[in-house]
Write a protein that holds these residues in place. Structure first.
Motif, short mmCIF file in Angstrom:
data_model
loop_
_atom_site.label_atom_id
_atom_site.label_comp_id
_atom_site.label_asym_id
_atom_site.label_seq_id
_atom_site.Cartn_x
_atom_site.Cartn_y
_atom_site.Cartn_z
N UNK A 141 0.80 -1.22 0.00
CA UNK A 141 0.00 0.00 0.00
C UNK A 141 0.84 1.28 0.00
N UNK A 142 2.14 1.14 0.29
CA UNK A 142 2.95 2.36 0.28
C UNK A 142 3.41 2.73 -1.12
N UNK A 143 3.01 1.94 -2.10
CA UNK A 143 3.32 2.26 -3.49
C UNK A 143 2.78 3.64 -3.85
N UNK A 144 3.64 4.52 -4.39
CA UNK A 144 3.11 5.81 -4.83
C UNK A 144 2.23 5.63 -6.07
N UNK A 145 1.16 6.40 -6.15
CA UNK A 145 0.25 6.27 -7.28
C UNK A 145 0.69 7.22 -8.39
N UNK A 146 1.51 6.70 -9.31
CA UNK A 146 1.88 7.45 -10.52
C UNK A 146 2.15 6.44 -11.62
N UNK A 147 2.30 6.95 -12.85
CA UNK A 147 2.43 6.05 -14.01
C UNK A 147 3.52 4.99 -13.82
#
Lengths: 581, 346
Positions: free
Chosen positions: A394-400
């Motif tokens: 869940x700590x994944x940053x939300x970007x391409x």
């Protein structure tokens, strides 16, 4: 009011207010100071209908408003200035907005989408006026390139680069197309933008058309979006009346007008070459690229196709500057992204966040976490072309880039939250059902390959999976991705691959005859726990198959041979004595 | 001209040439099913995929135009593996009844299955089942064998200009059929049969008449009209069992309903082989000399008794120019009337 708000009863609430205000004489008495505005969607679908009461710049927001609540709000709040505290939106509502950053949606939910003057009074069409009267096309493209804006339709292609390629074409006729054929299950970003602020999209198209040198534009929009279509048509006609569309816009030599083309319900028409075929009156089937539409698009002419959200960003970038936009987001993914947050989450709705925000903040800070204290299992992003991100990531940053790295995509912005009650094989099966049905049938890997993937998933969920099926799914998936003609087939296996990658144990459990989330019917057995059963007979009465027997106040029993696994006993038992596994 | 390398061979071709055509100029074989040299590229079967340096995914060579300095590799283990999967997928939705299929021995799909050695299929699953229902006497459509290559749709649209058939439905249910799935009701030129790579479209006339290995080919010219299309007669024993045409002919392999299907009269017992003259109310066989003398005599008599304008000549626009010239000359000079016309000049 968007489609969601109207479905929740927004129209009835507005009528109730109108009647109540007129009956109480308030409107007549203070008409100069009192007005009522219907505004675009504000995002928090879960709390609809939302009503703001603003008295002397003091804003109070009510949630879950029903027509029968209106009279009390008018009497106590509007007449006596004492808000009805138990109906006022609470912490959830404010938390929902706290971590959001609104660019595209900044005016959605505060201005009336059917009133062009409301848009103009908030600096609307100023960006287009400035560009057309004083900026050269190549400089506009320079601004867009500097802003770092990338396509919001899924692929994330740099918008400025696309415009530049089209601008450099010498053809006399060029086209500017807005792709509003949003079709991902669970996605409603473009719909809400057009319903909430259609003029921003039109203004973006004018600026884009001017930059590339197009004098004709199309909005290709789903016929299943009637409200969006109505508002778009009204907005186009108002813009034409004001002279923002048509000949000699803003007194310049630039001519541009936009036609609306309704899609006939094919998901694949969101793919740009299929979309072009559809506008041309052909069957919506993609063709191989190259040549790309910027070189040879609609009727063989250079054509730029941008997504709704991409175009709606443009006027804000022009108004506030490329640096302002580029200050949001990450190094490679600039600005914000709108997501449709749905599934097993408390605050489902439409959100806009800066690129690079950790997924955790979206789920817990904005979304309020899973419903009923359930355990979060995964977040599915990018719709049927995307993948599942497991709870421990869940700590994944939300970007391409970051989402691609973990095997998913930003996509057009669908975000479906899955909890412990979701079976991941079932989730993959759901998306494959969709993609195999929506395949246009042109290329073999997509037409037959997705069908075979679905058949394998079907048999796994029915307990008929064979040894080697998981490996076969992986092999076939990767072949379909490599060999398919268009984006639909090239991404359709993603839900399968990502669920196998992170939840292989669930697939393996199915092969051994168990569905860990107790979803796949064929693998379930219902039975009654002796220690909890009170012998009340509720399950016997609820069972439609007469599979449960037992005397009063004695242990009941389910006959597995008769049980149809409908779950009625499970739902009706107050003592949690029915167990399924 | 554009210079590129294909499988390390350098070639220079005109701009707009596809990678597939360039490869074929170098005699490099690339498997295809949906491609047809006379039709616009489709890119649906995915068998002609090749690797192009600098492009992350394989491209279909039939749709990709060449570009300067392009480096193409037409066969790698990965590409062949993908082609095999594609073939397995096609065969998983195919009746595979080659032993009774009209197309056996001449079927592109059968050939590829042979070369790729596909015997067992990992990807078996549901197969489309269709009822055959066409009542027409010419074209047999077995849509279960259709691989949706789209060649029939294209030939009907691009060559015939008829557009009798098109794709319908989506996904696995996709199907090529006439409007509203009605029976085929077109010109029955049979061009679709000529381009079909499988046994989905065949001629009813040559059903169970013989395999290719049993036939001799005879080149001839169609006698139906002045176009003079080249025909290839497929002859078994002393019987014509099928007609088609080669692509390197004046008519580029295209034929009409008459040329393609209008041959069953050859061995018909009703076929007229000698002239008949009606005598005493009954047709009787006569020699050509007898018949021509009879015609000449009658024409002369009519002309004498009623004048030349009582006779008119009507010819066919489908005759050759020479034939029509002779005919009008005959009517004008020998008969002496201007009453002459043909069917295209009403």
């Amino acid at each position: 009011m968007g489609t969601g708000g109207i479905a929740a009863g927004g129209a009835e609430v507005i009528n109730a207010f109108r009647t109540e205000l007129e009956a109480s004489g308030i409107k007549a008495a203070v008409s100069e100071n009192c007005s009522m505005h219907k505004v675009g969607c504000r995002g928090l679908c879960a709390k609809d209908v939302l009503v703001d009461v603003i008295i002397n710049n003091n804003k109070t927001t009510y949630q879950y408003v029903k027509p029968d609540m209106v009279s009390r709000i008018v009497k106590e709040h509007i007449k006596k200035n004492t808000p009805v505290s138990e109906w006022v939106a609470g912490e959830d509502y404010h938390n929902f907005h706290k971590k959001q950053l609104k660019v595209v949606l900044s005016d959605c939910g505060s201005l009336d989408p059917e009133d062009i003057d409301a848009y103009i009074s908030g600096k609307g069409y100023e960006a287009a006026r400035k560009i057309l009267t004083s900026v050269k096309p190549e400089d506009v493209i320079g601004i867009i390139k500097a802003s770092g804006l990338r396509g919001r339709g899924g692929a994330g292609f740099p918008t400025g680069v696309k415009w530049e390629a089209a601008m450099k074409q010498s053809a006399k006729q060029k086209y500017m197309i807005c792709n509003a054929d949003e079709g991902d299950p669970g996605a409603f970003m473009d719909r809400s933008v057009i319903e909430g602020n259609p003029h921003a999209v039109i203004e973006g198209m004018i600026i884009g058309a001017y930059s590339i040198g197009a004098d004709k534009g199309y909005v290709y929009i789903r016929a299943e979006y009637p409200l969006a279509v109505d508002r778009l048509r009204k907005a186009l006609s108002d813009a034409r009346t004001k002279g923002f569309l048509g000949k000699n816009i803003f007194g310049t030599k630039f001519n541009f007008d936009i036609k609306v083309k309704l899609g006939a319900g094919a998901f694949v028409c969101g793919e740009e070459t299929a979309l072009i075929a559809s506008i041309e009156g052909q069957r919506g089937m993609p063709r191989a690229k190259p040549p790309f539409p910027v070189y040879s698009g609609l009727w063989g002419k250079p054509t730029v196709i941008n997504n709704v959200e991409t175009l709606a960003n443009v006027p804000y970038i022009i108004r506030n500057g490329a640096q302002w936009f580029a200050s949001f987001g990450t190094e490679k993914s600039k600005g914000t992204k709108v997501f449709a947050l749905t599934g097993k989450i408390k605050n489902s709705g439409l959100i806009e966040v800066p690129m690079g925000i950790p997924l955790r903040e979206i789920i817990y800070d904005i979304g309020g976490g899973p419903e009923d204290g359930k355990l979060l299992k995964a977040v599915q992003t990018g719709g049927p072309s995307g993948g599942c991100i497991p709870a421990d990531m869940l700590d994944t940053p939300v970007d391409f880039e970051s989402l691609a790295k973990v095997g998913s995509i930003v996509g057009s912005g669908g975000m479906v939250v899955l909890d412990e009650d979701n079976c991941m094989v079932n989730v993959a099966q759901y998306f494959l059902q969709f993609t195999q049905m929506e395949s246009c049938g042109k290329c073999v890997p997509c037409r037959i390959g997705t069908k075979r993937l679905l058949e394998i998933l079907d048999r796994i969920t029915k307990g008929a999976g064979k040894e080697g099926d998981i490996e076969l799914l992986e092999k076939l998936s990767s072949d379909i991705k490599a060999a398919s003609l268009c984006g639909l087939g090239q991404t359709a296996p993603n839900p399968v691959l990502s669920t196998i990658k992170y939840f292989r144990n669930e697939y393996e459990a199915h092969l051994q005859g168990k569905c860990p989330a107790a979803v796949c019917k064929a693998l379930l057995t219902y039975y009654i726990l002796e220690e909890f059963c009170k012998g009340c007979g509720a399950c016997i009465r609820a069972c439609p198959a007469k599979a449960i027997t037992g005397e009063k106040k004695k242990l009941h029993k389910i006959d597995p041979a008769v049980c149809i696994k409908c779950g009625a006993c499970f739902d009706v038992c107050k003592f949690k004595a029915v167990k399924k596994e | 001209m554009i210079k590129l390398t294909i499988d390390n061979k350098i070639i220079e071709v005109a701009e707009g040439t596809t990678v597939l055509d360039a490869a074929r100029m170098l005699n490099i074989e690339i498997p295809t099913l949906c491609h047809h040299p006379k039709l616009t590229p489709f890119g649906g079967c995915r068998l002609c995929i090749v690797e192009v340096k600098g492009v992350p995914r394989p491209l279909t060579s039939c749709t990709t135009p060449v570009s300067e300095g392009m480096e193409v590799v037409t066969s790698t283990p990965a590409i062949e593996d993908l082609r095999k999967t594609v073939l397995e997928l096609i065969l998983s939705d195919h009746p595979n009844d080659c032993m009774i299929c009209e197309k056996a021995g001449d079927c592109a799909l059968q050939e590829l299955a042979y070369f790729y050695g596909i015997k067992e299929n990992r990807l078996e699953g549901e197969r489309r089942i269709y009822k055959k229902k066409d009542g027409n006497p010419f074209i047999e459509r077995d849509m279960e064998k259709c691989i949706l290559c789209g060649r029939c749709v294209k030939v009907c649209e691009e060559v015939e200009g008829v557009g009798a058939i098109d794709f319908t439905y989506r996904g696995f249910q996709s199907k090529i059929c006439p409007t509203f799935e009605k029976d085929l009701d077109c010109e029955f030129c049979g061009q679709c049969i000529a381009v079909c790579p499988t046994g989905a479209l065949t001629g009813k006339a040559w059903k169970q008449q013989g395999r290719i290995k049993d036939t001799r080919e005879t080149e001839t010219t169609c006698g139906y009209c002045g176009c003079g299309c080249s025909l290839t007669l497929h002859v078994r024993g002393n019987e014509v069992i099928k007609i088609d045409s080669r692509e390197d002919t004046i008519n580029e392999g295209w034929l009409c309903v008459k040329g393609r299907f209008g041959y069953t009269f050859i061995n018909s017992p009703d076929r007229l082989k000698k002239p008949l003259i009606k005598r005493n109310g009954r047709f009787e066989e006569a020699s050509w000399n007898e018949a021509l003398d009879y015609i000449a005599e009658r024409l002369k008599k009519i002309k004498k008794e009623h004048g030349p304008d009582s006779i008119a000549g009507l010819s066919s626009a489908r005759c050759t120019n020479e034939e029509n010239y002779l005919f009008q000359k005959f009517i004008r000079a020998a008969i002496g009337t201007n009453n002459v016309d043909h069917c295209a000049r009403y």
